[in-house]
Scaffold this motif. Structure first.
Motif, PDB file in Angstrom:
ATOM      1  N   LEU A  12       1.207   7.812  -6.728  1.00 37.32           N
ATOM      2  CA  LEU A  12       1.905   6.564  -6.401  1.00 37.32           C
ATOM      3  C   LEU A  12       2.578   5.946  -7.628  1.00 37.32           C
ATOM      4  N   TRP A  13       1.928   6.028  -8.809  1.00 39.10           N
ATOM      5  CA  TRP A  13       2.550   5.495 -10.017  1.00 39.10           C
ATOM      6  C   TRP A  13       3.798   6.292 -10.394  1.00 39.10           C
ATOM      7  N   HIS A  51      11.692  -4.106  -3.231  1.00 40.36           N
ATOM      8  CA  HIS A  51      11.018  -2.811  -3.376  1.00 40.36           C
ATOM      9  C   HIS A  51       9.607  -2.841  -2.779  1.00 40.36           C
ATOM     10  N   MET A  52       9.152  -4.001  -2.380  1.00 38.05           N
ATOM     11  CA  MET A  52       7.909  -4.092  -1.616  1.00 38.05           C
ATOM     12  C   MET A  52       8.221  -4.115  -0.119  1.00 38.05           C
ATOM     13  N   GLY A  53       9.229  -4.875   0.251  1.00 35.19           N
ATOM     14  CA  GLY A  53       9.566  -5.029   1.667  1.00 35.19           C
ATOM     15  C   GLY A  53      10.140  -3.779   2.307  1.00 35.19           C
ATOM     16  N   LEU A  59       6.873   2.266   5.791  1.00 37.91           N
ATOM     17  CA  LEU A  59       5.490   2.677   6.060  1.00 37.91           C
ATOM     18  C   LEU A  59       5.081   2.314   7.484  1.00 37.91           C
ATOM     19  N   LEU A  60       5.492   1.127   7.922  1.00 39.65           N
ATOM     20  CA  LEU A  60       5.096   0.680   9.250  1.00 39.65           C
ATOM     21  C   LEU A  60       5.800   1.480  10.353  1.00 39.65           C
ATOM     22  N   ALA A 134      -1.142  -1.533   1.037  1.00 42.32           N
ATOM     23  CA  ALA A 134      -1.162  -2.598   0.023  1.00 42.32           C
ATOM     24  C   ALA A 134      -0.960  -2.031  -1.380  1.00 42.32           C
ATOM     25  N   LEU A 135      -1.674  -0.980  -1.696  1.00 46.04           N
ATOM     26  CA  LEU A 135      -1.562  -0.366  -3.021  1.00 46.04           C
ATOM     27  C   LEU A 135      -0.149   0.173  -3.254  1.00 46.04           C
ATOM     28  N   THR A 136       0.388   0.838  -2.264  1.00 44.07           N
ATOM     29  CA  THR A 136       1.712   1.441  -2.391  1.00 44.07           C
ATOM     30  C   THR A 136       2.789   0.392  -2.615  1.00 44.07           C
ATOM     31  N   ILE A 137       2.824  -0.643  -1.789  1.00 46.60           N
ATOM     32  CA  ILE A 137       3.905  -1.622  -1.943  1.00 46.60           C
ATOM     33  C   ILE A 137       3.745  -2.439  -3.220  1.00 46.60           C
ATOM     34  N   PHE A 138       2.493  -2.692  -3.636  1.00 46.32           N
ATOM     35  CA  PHE A 138       2.291  -3.398  -4.901  1.00 46.32           C
ATOM     36  C   PHE A 138       2.851  -2.578  -6.067  1.00 46.32           C
ATOM     37  N   MET A 139       2.500  -1.300  -6.103  1.00 48.19           N
ATOM     38  CA  MET A 139       2.969  -0.442  -7.194  1.00 48.19           C
ATOM     39  C   MET A 139       4.496  -0.333  -7.203  1.00 48.19           C
ATOM     40  N   PHE A 140       5.095  -0.148  -6.040  1.00 56.46           N
ATOM     41  CA  PHE A 140       6.546  -0.040  -5.956  1.00 56.46           C
ATOM     42  C   PHE A 140       7.215  -1.322  -6.439  1.00 56.46           C
ATOM     43  N   GLY A 141       6.727  -2.465  -5.977  1.00 56.35           N
ATOM     44  CA  GLY A 141       7.330  -3.742  -6.355  1.00 56.35           C
ATOM     45  C   GLY A 141       7.151  -4.067  -7.826  1.00 56.35           C
ATOM     46  N   PHE A 142       5.947  -3.867  -8.330  1.00 53.57           N
ATOM     47  CA  PHE A 142       5.655  -4.189  -9.728  1.00 53.57           C
ATOM     48  C   PHE A 142       6.478  -3.333 -10.691  1.00 53.57           C
TER      49      PHE A 142
END
Length: 185
Positions: A12-13, A51-53, A59-60, A134-142
């Motif tokens: 993911l990173w 990049h989170m949305g 994903l959904l 949650a982990l995926t969108i956080f990493m992408f956005g950050f």
């Protein structure tokens, strides 16, 4: 942590870094506009949120429509970047100092959308494999937010060196990136 969890985090990173490099490249081009630090911070946050949305939406939706939207997202993103790049180049040759497209208001939303469309298709793919949302969108956005800031700051420095030619160079970077999205080599 077991080996599988570490491998998932690492994957993911790497993916978030790769997606963030799109934002970095676009930020480098847009950073050549005369931007204040407050604008740079806002742009990075908005890009991070997009990049989170976008991958969250992907994903959904996941498996149901991934085969249909993967290519369309890249085409739309490429066309938006071509449009922004062309307008930046065109406005650099105008006698006024005001650029045609600026990363403010609707221009910022267009900029963020074009930078994050590819993450929608990645989200679709990850939805098939059941990635942790949650982990995926956080990493992408950050990661996208950090790399956008880096690109904008580097573009700002280049703008000081190139002066009036910096907007045209920024437009060329956006054009090249749009072509890359439309015609992957």
């Amino acid at each position: 942590m077991d080996v599988v969890t570490i491998g998932e985090w690492l994957t993911l990173w790497v993916m978030s870094f790769a997606l963030g490099m799109d934002a970095f490249s676009i930020g480098l081009g847009m950073g050549m506009l005369r931007l204040r630090m407050k604008q740079i911070i806002k742009i990075g946050v908005v890009i991070g949120l997009f990049h989170m949305g976008m991958p969250l939406g992907g994903l959904l939706l996941g498996k149901q429509i991934s085969s249909h939207f993967g290519g369309i997202a890249a085409i739309i993103g490429g066309c938006l970047l071509l449009l922004l790049g062309f307008q930046m180049i065109r406005s650099s040759f105008k006698p006024e100092n005001e650029p045609f497209v600026t990363p403010v208001g609707f221009g910022l939303l267009l900029f963020a959308l074009s930078a994050s469309l590819d993450s929608f298709s990645v989200g679709l793919s990850l939805g098939i494999y059941g990635a942790k949302i949650a982990l995926t969108i956080f990493m992408f956005g950050f990661m996208s937010m950090l790399l956008t800031w880096c690109g904008l700051m580097m573009g700002r420095k280049v703008q000081k060196w190139l002066g009036s030619y910096s907007e045209a160079l920024g437009g060329l970077i956006l054009l090249a990136f749009g072509i890359k999205l439309l015609f992957p080599f």
